[in-house]
Design a protein around this motif. Structure first.
Motif, short mmCIF file in Angstrom:
data_model
loop_
_atom_site.label_atom_id
_atom_site.label_comp_id
_atom_site.label_asym_id
_atom_site.label_seq_id
_atom_site.Cartn_x
_atom_site.Cartn_y
_atom_site.Cartn_z
N ILE A 102 -9.92 -5.37 3.95
CA ILE A 102 -8.49 -5.12 4.14
C ILE A 102 -8.19 -4.04 5.17
O ILE A 102 -7.22 -4.16 5.93
N ALA A 141 -3.43 1.99 -1.57
CA ALA A 141 -2.09 1.46 -1.33
C ALA A 141 -1.26 2.42 -0.48
O ALA A 141 -0.56 2.01 0.45
N LEU A 144 -2.17 2.39 3.22
CA LEU A 144 -1.75 1.19 3.93
C LEU A 144 -0.24 1.01 3.96
O LEU A 144 0.26 0.02 4.48
N TYR A 146 1.86 1.01 1.19
CA TYR A 146 2.39 0.27 0.04
C TYR A 146 2.52 1.17 -1.19
O TYR A 146 2.39 0.70 -2.32
N LEU A 220 -2.64 -8.20 -0.43
CA LEU A 220 -3.27 -7.67 0.78
C LEU A 220 -4.42 -8.56 1.26
O LEU A 220 -4.68 -8.65 2.46
N GLN A 222 -4.46 -11.78 1.09
CA GLN A 222 -3.87 -13.00 1.66
C GLN A 222 -4.72 -14.24 1.36
O GLN A 222 -5.00 -15.06 2.23
#
Length: 242
Positions: A102, A141, A144, A146, A220, A222
């Motif tokens: 990620i 999180a 990034l 989030y 994240l 996907q």
């Protein structure tokens, strides 16, 4: 980061054979973020690099190159904790896989690097890995972009209230009045308030934190799988492991 780099603090996230005798090594570094390095000759029996380039081992690395695939020129091993327990090892592999899959390439996150050092040290000392993993996932999180507050509904700007029910969406955080496409529903306001106070011991707080972070990680990724998750299922079937 281009050109020549020296004495860069780093950890190996993953390694795999490259050509006949070399290794391609994905590393997480303090100042250069995630990088992919070629360790020439490291996959041969005579190379000391094969033993040095191990996950969870603190390293100081030198490399050169301006492409996305750089050449390792030197590795210095530093002392650090060991993940000897099975559950701790699997937890470490999960964290490494998160970072490898990620984290953007060459995107430095010094605070996340510090959190990584802390999580490895904590995993080496405890049998209770869940709170340790949840705290690292929160740091991940935040790095990034989030991050969210357990006790604040972002859609209304109103603090979470006991006795109410809430939802969670990775792009928005905790929600009071979500649309029908929200990813996670029926979160207890009482539990969210306890999580805001740092409670990762009660069963309900643990379940909720795990559900929320699972939804975020899946978002994240996907759709890509996390292979390390299957290791936890295997560990739970072993009667002698905590």
């Amino acid at each position: 980061m281009a050109g020549t780099v020296q004495q860069e603090p780093a950890y190996v996230l993953h390694r795999r054979p490259w050509r006949e005798t070399s290794l391609q090594v994905d590393v997480f570094t303090l100042n250069a973020g995630r990088q992919s390095l070629i360790a020439r000759g490291a996959n041969s029996a005579k190379s000391p690099l094969k033993a040095q380039l191990q996950p969870f081992q603190p390293l100081l690395l030198d490399w050169t190159g301006r492409s996305n695939l750089k050449t390792l020129t030197q590795a210095e091993v530093r002392s650090g904790p060991s993940l000897n327990r099975t559950t701790a090892l699997y937890s470490g592999l999960y964290i490494n896989e998160l970072l490898q899959r990620i984290l953007p390439v060459a995107d430095p996150h010094p605070s996340l690097f510090a959190a990584y050092i802390d999580v490895i040290a904590e995993l080496a000392l405890t049998d209770d890995v869940e709170p340790v993993l949840r705290r690292f996932e929160r740091s991940f999180a935040e790095a990034l972009g989030y991050s969210f507050a357990w006790d604040m509904a972002t859609d209304t700007g109103i603090g979470v209230e006991a006795g109410q029910s809430y939802c969670y969406d990775p792009e928005q955080g905790i929600l009071q009045r979500p649309d029908r496409n929200v990813r996670l529903r029926r979160l207890s306001g009482d539990t969210l308030l306890a999580l805001a106070e740092g409670d990762l011991q009660s069963p309900e707080c643990r379940r909720t934190a795990k559900r929320v972070m699972r939804v975020l990680v899946d978002y994240l990724l996907q759709g890509r799988p996390l292979h390390s998750r299957s290791l936890f299922s295997h560990a739970r079937r072993e009667p002698n492991e905590s």
